[in-house]
Design an enzyme around this catalytic site. Sequence first.
Site, PDB file in Angstrom:
ATOM      1  N   THR A 289      -8.185  75.213  39.281  1.00  0.00           N
ATOM      2  CA  THR A 289      -7.701  75.490  37.934  1.00  0.00           C
ATOM      3  C   THR A 289      -6.248  75.134  37.814  1.00  0.00           C
ATOM      4  O   THR A 289      -5.645  74.629  38.755  1.00  0.00           O
ATOM      5  CB  THR A 289      -7.870  76.980  37.617  1.00  0.00           C
ATOM      6  OG1 THR A 289      -7.256  77.215  36.365  1.00  0.00           O
ATOM      7  CG2 THR A 289      -7.189  77.841  38.645  1.00  0.00           C
TER       8      THR A 289
ATOM      9  N   ASN B 127       1.088  66.533  22.141  1.00  0.00           N
ATOM     10  CA  ASN B 127       0.990  65.556  23.225  1.00  0.00           C
ATOM     11  C   ASN B 127       1.515  64.178  22.906  1.00  0.00           C
ATOM     12  O   ASN B 127       1.687  63.359  23.802  1.00  0.00           O
ATOM     13  CB  ASN B 127      -0.447  65.491  23.720  1.00  0.00           C
ATOM     14  CG  ASN B 127      -0.769  66.738  24.500  1.00  0.00           C
ATOM     15  OD1 ASN B 127      -0.092  67.033  25.463  1.00  0.00           O
ATOM     16  ND2 ASN B 127      -1.748  67.496  24.034  1.00  0.00           N
TER      17      ASN B 127
ATOM     18  N   SER C  43       4.492  65.321  29.746  1.00  0.00           N
ATOM     19  CA  SER C  43       3.945  66.141  30.834  1.00  0.00           C
ATOM     20  C   SER C  43       3.511  65.270  31.987  1.00  0.00           C
ATOM     21  O   SER C  43       3.284  64.088  31.815  1.00  0.00           O
ATOM     22  CB  SER C  43       2.768  66.969  30.342  1.00  0.00           C
ATOM     23  OG  SER C  43       1.608  66.174  30.252  1.00  0.00           O
TER      24      SER C  43
END
Lengths: 431, 431
Positions: free
Chosen positions: A220, A426, A431
């Site tokens: 995860t 985004n 990121s």
Amino acid sequence: MGKVKKLKKKIKKLKKQLKQGHSHASVSPLAPRGGFPDLPVIEGVEFAAIEAGVRYSGRTDVMLARLCPGTAVAGVFTKSATRSAPVLDCQAKIGGDPSAGAAIVVNSGNANAFTGQSGVDAVAGITAAVADVLDLPQNRVFSASTGVIGEPLPFDRITVKLADLENGLSPDSIQDAAAAIMTTDTFAKGASAVVQTNSGDIRIAGIAKGSGMIAPDMATMLVYIFTDAKIAQPLLQDMLATLTNKTFNCITVDSDTSTSDSLLLAATGKSSADQITDMNGPFYDALHDVMRDLSHLVVKDGEGATKFVEVRITGAYNDTDAHRVGMAIANSPLVKTAIAGEDPNWGRVVMAVGKSGAMADRDRLSISFGDVLVAENGQVSPDYSEEDAAKHMKGDELLIAVDLGIGTGKATVWTCDLTHGYIEINADYRS
Amino acid sequence: MGKVKKLKKKIKKLKKQLKQGHSHASVSPLAPRGGFPDLPVIEGVEFAAIEAGVRYSGRTDVMLARLCPGTAVAGVFTKSATRSAPVLDCQAKIGGDPSAGAAIVVNSGNANAFTGQSGVDAVAGITAAVADVLDLPQNRVFSASTGVIGEPLPFDRITVKLADLENGLSPDSIQDAAAAIMTTDTFAKGASAVVQTNSGDIRIAGIAKGSGMIAPDMATMLVYIFTDAKIAQPLLQDMLATLTNKTFNCITVDSDTSTSDSLLLAATGKSSADQITDMNGPFYDALHDVMRDLSHLVVKDGEGATKFVEVRITGAYNDTDAHRVGMAIANSPLVKTAIAGEDPNWGRVVMAVGKSGAMADRDRLSISFGDVLVAENGQVSPDYSEEDAAKHMKGDELLIAVDLGIGTGKATVWTCDLTHGYIEINADYRS
């Protein structure tokens, strides 16, 4: 002045349109109403968080947890072929001698992923410094980094803060730790359980971060769960792996799998309750609850999410096929945009079943939205009321149930809708 | 008046923001500048289009093509487990006796998918009526339907128009046919080639529709290609299947696979050029060009698309792995939103390589955007200039090149960006 008034009204309207279409709320509309929950103190665990300015300013971005001698640590990690240096380091350390205690150090803002030798050096630098400050063997210091990929981690900004972090360690600071590991998250995530046994209570408390790049594969995002249970590391590891497959591996925000996913579960053994020796039982069930709660919180903070969706598959050839169908639905951009539009568009559900690769027979398929049976036997149900289905879609917790009518395989997965907010976050956030 | 001027300026700005963020242009910004191309007439093929009001009004929505006796018909279709009744019917008819000629009838507005027995009846009704009007065996009538899934097709609206359609048949009407099969498409798509041989010219002309639900699997949206080549059906089928894997199976808009994808290739044999008997040669190459052009047009009309992206993978363990990596990048919502934001976010490319399931070694990976080498040997390139990469991202035709540094496998796939336009179209449109 009539003209000015008119123009101002127009501006107001345009701003509203812009906001509705574009802006993601500062906190997810799916965040728990009561804020961060009261988590039980886990004896043997202390937390601290600090502003180190790794990338962000004006917020905490490093957390430290100290685990008492004897703490068993289990972990599952991303299967990504491009996993980060801290993930590789952490994986190698699972299962080591617990007698000296352990520590977990996590920074947000920089993932230290795809950073070559400098990434390996950063992990070594951080874990050596933590080992030194806390007087631990280096192989008992577990680190993680989350944030931008590909930029060298300025790890000295972290190491200079370690003495302050150590001074701040407290059994009550788990919420601060949860806040320090956030990136695009809009709220800190925590969940807990208390198991009552004849020999005493066992407490479980966990925190998670994650909001985008969420389609865990055997692991995860970042999740840390603590318990005072007495349990041997191999059994703890078995439980963690089994339950990960039923919780974190059943959620998806955007089908993208992080290079940094890590889940650590630490058991201090400080509870007076008897040693746990069986896989099944109340502790296993309570751990399952905590892990499911945390995984749902990650979806509820999915980038741009406005709806939380449970996708329940039954009647598949086997459980693997059921999971495949569930994830195909949960990852379909067309299903997710229909949900955003509150459209009970079951045709797109049919499409996703068809593309999943699982065994399916179009003419045995049935589909419900909430309690509304939409389609059965390969066509729209004679009693179907689009009005009823549309009413269900207006809620913020939705159910899509699909019965494949072939076998007994089943699976449940969770996802969120795909909105303008996701694009907005985004197309800008690095990121 | 200074105030009014200021407010008007603000309104202009807000309107611009709204438009940029939200509205998909009425025609894709990636549409070919010259409009629909001049396609060569293919001897032996006639087209007609008509308004039948299947779902849309005020536009044509049914096309009919008549193919002369002796026409070989090859086809590839979606592998979806929930494929539609017309797809199943069409598949069964490929390879039949060509002596009587053939026909293709296509409607937009309703996909006749997931419609149970009524769907089968609709296909039978339409193909029987076309066979009757054109005096053909029913097994030489190929039908297709595209549009909303799950609603019974009111096929009598089509059959009552067949006499008018027959009257309108003309060798020059291929553009009308291309327009009639559009759904969320913003422009009609056509491509062609002429192969010069010593014994005469061979002409190829094709049309396509497709804009969303685009991730073909061994087939594509709706594509019809016509040629006057003399070629036996089995060889034609081989060529089609091979080239589909290099063209339509290498594009993706949104990773969703349609229930209705169909590609038919019809060869009338009316060219004076010699019979084609080899797989490779100028005809194969020309057909490849036409199929690649059409597949690119589908991506350029991808829902909400503002950038056309070629993803070129080299150095993979094998071609299958290369394709897998290419599609993982091309389907990643995080990569696609970064492209929409003109952000050379190679970290997300690393992420997509990692999750693809293909063999990869983080430390041998290199990544370029256009001519700009961004990363090599598992970290950012020492000469990398973000400014240069950002400049490349501002174009509307982009290249992402990834070398895995492991083997000789390679693949090229094509995709578009993920924008507010996609959300807007799909949160509203019922498909």
